[in-house]
Scaffold this motif. Structure first.
Motif, mmCIF file in Angstrom:
data_model
loop_
_atom_site.group_PDB
_atom_site.id
_atom_site.type_symbol
_atom_site.label_atom_id
_atom_site.label_comp_id
_atom_site.label_asym_id
_atom_site.label_seq_id
_atom_site.Cartn_x
_atom_site.Cartn_y
_atom_site.Cartn_z
ATOM 1 N N SER A 193 0.829 -1.210 0.000
ATOM 2 C CA SER A 193 0.000 0.000 0.000
ATOM 3 C C SER A 193 0.856 1.251 0.000
ATOM 4 O O SER A 193 0.551 2.232 -0.691
ATOM 5 C CB SER A 193 -0.929 0.001 1.217
ATOM 6 N N PHE A 194 1.945 1.223 0.773
ATOM 7 C CA PHE A 194 2.855 2.376 0.825
ATOM 8 C C PHE A 194 3.501 2.621 -0.535
ATOM 9 O O PHE A 194 3.619 3.761 -0.998
ATOM 10 C CB PHE A 194 3.920 2.123 1.888
ATOM 11 N N ALA A 195 3.922 1.519 -1.201
ATOM 12 C CA ALA A 195 4.546 1.642 -2.519
ATOM 13 C C ALA A 195 3.564 2.202 -3.540
ATOM 14 O O ALA A 195 3.896 3.074 -4.347
ATOM 15 C CB ALA A 195 5.080 0.284 -2.973
ATOM 16 N N VAL A 196 2.331 1.690 -3.495
ATOM 17 C CA VAL A 196 1.301 2.174 -4.425
ATOM 18 C C VAL A 196 0.987 3.644 -4.159
ATOM 19 O O VAL A 196 0.827 4.445 -5.091
ATOM 20 C CB VAL A 196 0.021 1.319 -4.311
ATOM 21 N N SER A 197 0.914 4.026 -2.868
ATOM 22 C CA SER A 197 0.632 5.418 -2.515
ATOM 23 C C SER A 197 1.728 6.345 -3.020
ATOM 24 O O SER A 197 1.443 7.417 -3.573
ATOM 25 C CB SER A 197 0.500 5.539 -0.994
ATOM 26 N N ASN A 198 2.996 5.937 -2.852
ATOM 27 C CA ASN A 198 4.114 6.743 -3.349
ATOM 28 C C ASN A 198 4.061 6.877 -4.867
ATOM 29 O O ASN A 198 4.334 7.950 -5.426
ATOM 30 C CB ASN A 198 5.443 6.124 -2.925
ATOM 31 N N GLN A 199 3.721 5.763 -5.537
ATOM 32 C CA GLN A 199 3.635 5.785 -6.992
ATOM 33 C C GLN A 199 2.540 6.740 -7.461
ATOM 34 O O GLN A 199 2.728 7.513 -8.403
ATOM 35 C CB GLN A 199 3.374 4.378 -7.518
ATOM 36 N N LEU A 200 1.401 6.694 -6.781
ATOM 37 C CA LEU A 200 0.296 7.589 -7.143
ATOM 38 C C LEU A 200 0.665 9.049 -6.901
ATOM 39 O O LEU A 200 0.332 9.927 -7.712
ATOM 40 C CB LEU A 200 -0.960 7.210 -6.348
ATOM 41 N N ASN A 201 1.359 9.315 -5.781
ATOM 42 C CA ASN A 201 1.788 10.683 -5.491
ATOM 43 C C ASN A 201 2.791 11.183 -6.526
ATOM 44 O O ASN A 201 2.734 12.345 -6.955
ATOM 45 C CB ASN A 201 2.396 10.763 -4.085
ATOM 46 N N ASP A 202 3.728 10.305 -6.915
ATOM 47 C CA ASP A 202 4.705 10.683 -7.936
ATOM 48 C C ASP A 202 4.022 10.980 -9.264
ATOM 49 O O ASP A 202 4.354 11.950 -9.960
ATOM 50 C CB ASP A 202 5.748 9.573 -8.115
ATOM 51 N N ASN A 203 3.064 10.132 -9.629
ATOM 52 C CA ASN A 203 2.334 10.348 -10.885
ATOM 53 C C ASN A 203 1.538 11.651 -10.834
ATOM 54 O O ASN A 203 1.470 12.391 -11.825
ATOM 55 C CB ASN A 203 1.386 9.176 -11.156
ATOM 56 N N ARG A 204 0.940 11.932 -9.688
ATOM 57 C CA ARG A 204 0.173 13.164 -9.527
ATOM 58 C C ARG A 204 1.091 14.379 -9.649
ATOM 59 O O ARG A 204 0.748 15.368 -10.321
ATOM 60 C CB ARG A 204 -0.528 13.179 -8.168
ATOM 61 N N LYS A 205 2.274 14.301 -9.034
ATOM 62 C CA LYS A 205 3.217 15.418 -9.112
ATOM 63 C C LYS A 205 3.702 15.633 -10.531
ATOM 64 O O LYS A 205 3.791 16.770 -11.003
ATOM 65 C CB LYS A 205 4.403 15.165 -8.188
ATOM 66 N N LEU A 206 4.001 14.545 -11.239
ATOM 67 C CA LEU A 206 4.439 14.660 -12.638
ATOM 68 C C LEU A 206 3.346 15.271 -13.503
ATOM 69 O O LEU A 206 3.616 16.094 -14.384
ATOM 70 C CB LEU A 206 4.837 13.291 -13.173
ATOM 71 N N ALA A 207 2.096 14.869 -13.252
ATOM 72 C CA ALA A 207 0.977 15.419 -14.022
ATOM 73 C C ALA A 207 0.814 16.915 -13.750
ATOM 74 O O ALA A 207 0.572 17.703 -14.676
ATOM 75 C CB ALA A 207 -0.311 14.671 -13.679
ATOM 76 N N LEU A 208 0.954 17.308 -12.476
ATOM 77 C CA LEU A 208 0.848 18.731 -12.130
ATOM 78 C C LEU A 208 1.985 19.526 -12.755
ATOM 79 O O LEU A 208 1.784 20.631 -13.273
ATOM 80 C CB LEU A 208 0.857 18.904 -10.610
#
Length: 221
Positions: free
Chosen positions: A28-43
């Motif tokens: 869950s932690f790995a998935v959360s980090n991945q989602l946050n990274d993707n969100r930051k890249l999109a922003l």
């Protein structure tokens, strides 16, 4: 005949559950980090795109600054023709300029209100002056907050003495002889942050070469 029960003890069951929960938490932690990274890249991509689109709009408008249909008259030996659109003022977070928008062949040589243009930073939003249309936002405040905007003018002068039919009078009479051609460039810097996350920041630097050079001075009589 005795029967032997098979299975796991309570301790083994608790250890298994603990290991399983640890694996789930790690995933869950790995998935959360991945989602946050993707969100930051999109922003970052969204902010970069908005800033670049605004810079392109500003650059295209600035390149027109000083346009005059009768610009060739500036090179007349008499030096009597004046380009009323030539002035470009750029300082800090704003710039003002103008260019002819009269129909081809019908330039009235008057700086009309619809020919006034400009750019400025206003409360985190970049705006362009569209003549009589007033100031129009070219960045979306719901997407990006512009935190910095700077325009710097660089001018390089070229002597036009070789194009004068008559030599200049003695030095200082007039001081504007021979005429010079002012080659102007504007350095444009924009900084912005994502409106939804101030930690996402981007910056953009570009140079805009004004296509319409300014002629200052006149040849000798």
């Amino acid at each position: 005949m005795s029967r032997h029960q098979q299975g796991v003890s309570l301790v083994e069951l608790m250890v298994g559950i603990a290991v399983g929960l640890f694996i789930v938490a790690t995933a869950s932690f790995a998935v959360s980090n991945q989602l946050n990274d993707n969100r930051k890249l999109a922003l970052e991509a969204q902010v970069e795109q908005d800033l670049r689109a605004a810079a392109d709009l500003i650059a295209r408008d600035l390149r027109r600054a000083g346009y005059w249909q009768n610009a060739a008259l500036q090179f007349a030996s008499s030096g009597s023709a004046t380009n009323r659109y030539a002035a470009v003022t750029a300082a800090g977070q704003s710039a003002s300029y103008a260019y002819s928008q009269d129909a081809p062949g019908h330039d009235n040589d008057v700086l009309d209100s619809n020919e006034q243009s400009g750019v400025k930073l206003d409360s985190g939003t970049l705006k362009l002056l569209m003549g009589d249309g007033g100031w129009q936002a070219i960045t979306d405040p719901a997407v990006v907050t512009v935190t910095g905007f700077r325009l710097t003018m660089n001018t390089h002068e070229l002597s036009l003495a070789a194009y004068c039919d008559a030599p200049c009078p003695p030095s200082g009479t007039p001081a504007t002889c021979p005429p010079v051609q002012q080659v102007r460039e504007l350095q444009l810097q924009i900084n912005g942050t994502a409106a939804s996350d101030a930690r996402v920041t981007r910056s953009l630097n570009t140079t805009v070469r004004l296509r319409n050079d300014r002629v200052v001075g006149s040849c000798g009589a």
